[in-house]
Each structure stands twice: as C-alpha cells, then as structure tokens.
Design an enzyme around this catalytic site. Sequence first.
Site, PDB file in Angstrom:
ATOM      1  N   LYS A  35      67.028  61.621 -52.773  1.00 16.83           N
ATOM      2  CA  LYS A  35      66.335  62.263 -53.966  1.00 16.83           C
ATOM      3  C   LYS A  35      67.262  63.080 -54.622  1.00 16.83           C
ATOM      4  O   LYS A  35      67.067  62.655 -56.054  1.00 16.83           O
ATOM      5  CB  LYS A  35      65.144  63.278 -53.500  1.00 16.83           C
ATOM      6  CG  LYS A  35      64.556  63.968 -54.475  1.00 16.83           C
ATOM      7  CD  LYS A  35      63.782  65.036 -53.961  1.00 16.83           C
ATOM      8  CE  LYS A  35      63.416  66.190 -54.888  1.00 16.83           C
ATOM      9  NZ  LYS A  35      62.823  67.302 -54.553  1.00 16.83           N
ATOM     10  N   PRO A  44      57.723  69.739 -53.274  1.00 19.54           N
ATOM     11  CA  PRO A  44      58.533  68.737 -53.029  1.00 19.54           C
ATOM     12  C   PRO A  44      59.311  68.149 -54.360  1.00 19.54           C
ATOM     13  O   PRO A  44      60.640  67.950 -54.214  1.00 19.54           O
ATOM     14  CB  PRO A  44      57.765  67.408 -52.570  1.00 19.54           C
ATOM     15  CG  PRO A  44      56.536  68.156 -52.129  1.00 19.54           C
ATOM     16  CD  PRO A  44      56.208  69.351 -52.818  1.00 19.54           C
ATOM     17  N   LYS A  93      72.585  72.231 -59.189  1.00 17.42           N
ATOM     18  CA  LYS A  93      72.139  71.575 -58.066  1.00 17.42           C
ATOM     19  C   LYS A  93      72.636  70.267 -57.804  1.00 17.42           C
ATOM     20  O   LYS A  93      73.299  69.857 -56.729  1.00 17.42           O
ATOM     21  CB  LYS A  93      70.626  71.819 -57.819  1.00 17.42           C
ATOM     22  CG  LYS A  93      69.718  71.227 -56.890  1.00 17.42           C
ATOM     23  CD  LYS A  93      70.198  71.908 -55.386  1.00 17.42           C
ATOM     24  CE  LYS A  93      69.831  71.080 -54.363  1.00 17.42           C
ATOM     25  NZ  LYS A  93      69.920  71.657 -52.961  1.00 17.42           N
ATOM     26  N   THR A 100      63.680  71.563 -56.096  1.00 21.26           N
ATOM     27  CA  THR A 100      64.774  70.587 -56.603  1.00 21.26           C
ATOM     28  C   THR A 100      63.888  69.532 -57.475  1.00 21.26           C
ATOM     29  O   THR A 100      63.480  68.951 -56.897  1.00 21.26           O
ATOM     30  CB  THR A 100      65.532  70.128 -55.530  1.00 21.26           C
ATOM     31  OG1 THR A 100      66.088  71.076 -54.811  1.00 21.26           O
ATOM     32  CG2 THR A 100      66.799  69.031 -56.269  1.00 21.26           C
TER      33      THR A 100
HETATM   34  P1  NAD Z   1      58.149  70.041 -47.742  1.00 23.35           P
HETATM   35  O1  NAD Z   1      57.592  68.660 -48.033  1.00 23.35           O
HETATM   36  O2  NAD Z   1      58.307  70.536 -46.377  1.00 23.35           O
HETATM   37  O3  NAD Z   1      57.285  71.217 -48.500  1.00 23.35           O
HETATM   38  C1  NAD Z   1      56.463  71.093 -49.480  1.00 23.35           C
HETATM   39  C2  NAD Z   1      55.365  71.651 -49.321  1.00 23.35           C
HETATM   40  O4  NAD Z   1      54.439  71.618 -50.510  1.00 23.35           O
HETATM   41  C3  NAD Z   1      54.180  71.087 -48.393  1.00 23.35           C
HETATM   42  O5  NAD Z   1      53.750  71.836 -47.391  1.00 23.35           O
HETATM   43  C4  NAD Z   1      53.166  70.516 -49.330  1.00 23.35           C
HETATM   44  O6  NAD Z   1      51.954  70.666 -48.486  1.00 23.35           O
HETATM   45  C5  NAD Z   1      53.012  71.398 -50.337  1.00 23.35           C
HETATM   46  N1  NAD Z   1      52.345  70.795 -51.621  1.00 23.35           N
HETATM   47  C6  NAD Z   1      52.592  69.953 -52.295  1.00 23.35           C
HETATM   48  N2  NAD Z   1      51.793  69.917 -53.329  1.00 23.35           N
HETATM   49  C7  NAD Z   1      51.282  70.918 -53.278  1.00 23.35           C
HETATM   50  C8  NAD Z   1      50.529  71.622 -54.196  1.00 23.35           C
HETATM   51  N3  NAD Z   1      50.246  70.995 -55.654  1.00 23.35           N
HETATM   52  N4  NAD Z   1      49.916  72.794 -54.105  1.00 23.35           N
HETATM   53  C9  NAD Z   1      50.418  73.576 -52.980  1.00 23.35           C
HETATM   54  N5  NAD Z   1      51.125  72.892 -52.175  1.00 23.35           N
HETATM   55  C10 NAD Z   1      51.694  71.922 -52.193  1.00 23.35           C
HETATM   56  O7  NAD Z   1      59.247  70.261 -48.733  1.00 23.35           O
HETATM   57  P2  NAD Z   1      60.603  71.248 -48.324  1.00 23.35           P
HETATM   58  O8  NAD Z   1      61.484  70.760 -47.433  1.00 23.35           O
HETATM   59  O9  NAD Z   1      60.227  72.734 -48.032  1.00 23.35           O
HETATM   60  O10 NAD Z   1      61.481  71.260 -49.891  1.00 23.35           O
HETATM   61  C11 NAD Z   1      60.824  71.961 -50.847  1.00 23.35           C
HETATM   62  C12 NAD Z   1      61.964  71.693 -51.957  1.00 23.35           C
HETATM   63  O11 NAD Z   1      63.005  72.486 -51.519  1.00 23.35           O
HETATM   64  C13 NAD Z   1      62.227  70.202 -52.299  1.00 23.35           C
HETATM   65  O12 NAD Z   1      62.339  70.075 -53.774  1.00 23.35           O
HETATM   66  C14 NAD Z   1      63.490  69.959 -51.814  1.00 23.35           C
HETATM   67  O13 NAD Z   1      64.226  68.926 -52.324  1.00 23.35           O
HETATM   68  C15 NAD Z   1      64.279  71.368 -51.777  1.00 23.35           C
HETATM   69  N6  NAD Z   1      65.079  71.437 -50.961  1.00 23.35           N
HETATM   70  C16 NAD Z   1      65.175  71.216 -49.615  1.00 23.35           C
HETATM   71  C17 NAD Z   1      66.061  71.729 -48.747  1.00 23.35           C
HETATM   72  C18 NAD Z   1      65.850  71.291 -47.427  1.00 23.35           C
HETATM   73  O14 NAD Z   1      66.620  71.364 -46.207  1.00 23.35           O
HETATM   74  N7  NAD Z   1      64.506  70.784 -46.653  1.00 23.35           N
HETATM   75  C19 NAD Z   1      67.146  72.329 -49.014  1.00 23.35           C
HETATM   76  C20 NAD Z   1      67.453  72.742 -50.305  1.00 23.35           C
HETATM   77  C21 NAD Z   1      66.500  72.286 -51.164  1.00 23.35           C
END
Ligand code: NAD
Length: 294
Positions: free
Chosen positions: A246, A66, A171, A96
């Site tokens: 964020k 995250p 980004k 990100t």
């Molecule tokens: P999300 O919250 O759906 O997924 C994050 C995952 O990480 C969760 O499954 C959580 O359980 C896991 N996690 C957290 N801490 C952990 C640890 N210590 N060990 C193992 N697993 C752990 O978030 P997302 O939407 O998949 O986004 C991930 C990243 O991508 C973020 O930084 C976000 O800003 C970026 N991003 C997201 C999008 C989007 O549309 N969702 C688009 C571009 C970039």
Amino acid sequence: MYQIAFIGLGHMGLPMARNLLKAGFALKVFDLVQAAMDELAGEGALPTSSAAEAAAGAQVVVSMLPASRHVEGLYLGADGLLARLKPGTLVLECSTIAPESARKVHQAASARGIALLDAPVSGGTAGAAAGTLTFMIGGEAAALAKARPIFEAMGKNIFHAGPDGAGQVAKVCNNQVLAVQMIATAEAMAMGVANGLEPAVLAEIMRQSSGGNWTLEKYNPWPGVMENAPASKGYSGGFMAELMAKDLGLAQEAAQHSGSSTPMGALALQLYRLLLKQGKGKQDFSVVQQLFVE
Ligand code: NAD
C-alpha cells in the site's frame, strides 16, 4: 486538558488511544467495530454511535483509519465531520494516505477555520503500544505547537516535515527506502548463501561494511540470523507485506504527481504485489526473502 474524539481503533488506533487515556485526556471514541470500543470503555473512554457524536464538543479530533477513501469519507462532503466541527477545532489525521488526498482534506479544513495536521506514523504496533511512535507532520507550526502534548503522549520523535501533506510525503519516502533496502538485503543474502556462505557470517560482514543498513542492523530477512526478527518466527508479527505494498503504491502516486523518476520504488512495488499474489500479504514484509530462495 483537551476533550478528544478518537476515530478508528484498529491495530494502531487502539493502543494510541489507550496512551492518551493514560496521559489523562478525556476521550470519546468511535469505530465501526463495537468490540474495539468496548475494550477501551473499561479503561475510561466513552464509546459513541457515530463519528459525529464522538466529535460533538471535542476540541481535538484524532483519526487513524485504513486508507485515503476512509479519511475522505469521514471528513469531506455535506455529511462529513468538517462540516460539523466548530472553527478552532484541531484535527490530527494520523492515517497513512496519499499526499494529494491529505492536501484535499487540509483545504476543506482551512476553508472552515479548522486547523488540520497530517501526521502519519512509523514504529508499528509495538511503537503504538509503547508510546514511542515517530510522527511526521505536515501543516502549520502553530497548530503543531498546540498539538505537541497530544503527540508526545503517543510518540517519541515528533518531526515537522513541512506544509500541508508534507508528513505523508516523508512517510512514503521513508517506506520506499525501507522496502528497497529489504529487497536488496534479501537478494544478497540468498546469493551469498547459494555460493556457500554461512548466513550469519555474511549478515555480520555486510552489517559492518558499506552495505550496512537498517534491515541488517535490526531486521535480517534470513530465518535464524536474528532471534527476534519476524524472519525467525515464520515471518509473523512486524509490518505486513500488504501494508508495505500500500505504501509503495502511495509513493508511486506521489512520484506521478511530481513527475519524479523512482525506478527502485516501482520495482519494489511490483515485487510486493507478487508476494500478495502468492498469498503472503499478511506476513511480515521481510517475507520478500522467499522470492529469492528455491
Ligand atoms: P486497522 O485496519 O487495524 O484499523 C483501522 C480501523 O478503522 C478499524 O478498526 C476499522 O473498523 C476502523 N474504521 C474504518 N473506517 C471507519 C470509519 N468510517 N469510522 C470509524 N472507524 C473506521 O489498521 P491499522 O493497522 O490500525 O492502520 C491504520 C493506519 O495506520 C493505516 O493508514 C496504516 O497504513 C497506518 N500504519 C499502520 C502500521 C501498522 O504496523 N499496522 C504502521 C504505521 C502506519
């Protein structure tokens, strides 16, 4: 083919990991949520009980977490992953996070002879599922050359933005422009409609004129103007307002770090924070339209 450890199987990580499996890479996976690992186990991934277990024997580690604190928590410190990985391991950090935080992790990695790339993505969950993400990459060109087949299994456009942290800077610059364009389009749509114009007519005139921008091309915030845009589906799907807030916060941190003047980015952050206070953080970021209509 590399043995890959994939850490973080959320909205983005799960479909990205799936594409690596489809491309034939061997994957050990770890997430705090067991269900996410179970889903991929049926497709050939090996679930593990810790990040360290997933990374044992891996030549490549990919992480999709995250925010900065999760990434620093995973990699840094005596118990962190960097202390356990063999020199020569390649780390692709796709979350990100703050450019400063990325540079901190880069430094710790290079001190151990580990090649790390910051590689945030654009393209959302749809791009992650389709394998068409854009990667913006910071770090050594030689590491990117080695990692390219892995990025290509998950994305379409692979950009080398520059040295350590440059991917994160690219980004936040991009998302700041996107937010400002979205807000500018939303307020103009509201003003035009309040002055008697048909929303679709105004949208098309601006799209084809000098005010044209990505949001008018692909993502109009006024409901009903574009059939498939989140605005026409109750602002569901798409890119959540809380994630935009964020990214705008990270942009402000980067501006603070460099002493840059970013008044539009600062205002965009304030407007998105307001939306979060109104309970709209989980809706698509085009919901900013609602700030401008009665
Ligand atoms: P999300 O919250 O759906 O997924 C994050 C995952 O990480 C969760 O499954 C959580 O359980 C896991 N996690 C957290 N801490 C952990 C640890 N210590 N060990 C193992 N697993 C752990 O978030 P997302 O939407 O998949 O986004 C991930 C990243 O991508 C973020 O930084 C976000 O800003 C970026 N991003 C997201 C999008 C989007 O549309 N969702 C688009 C571009 C970039």
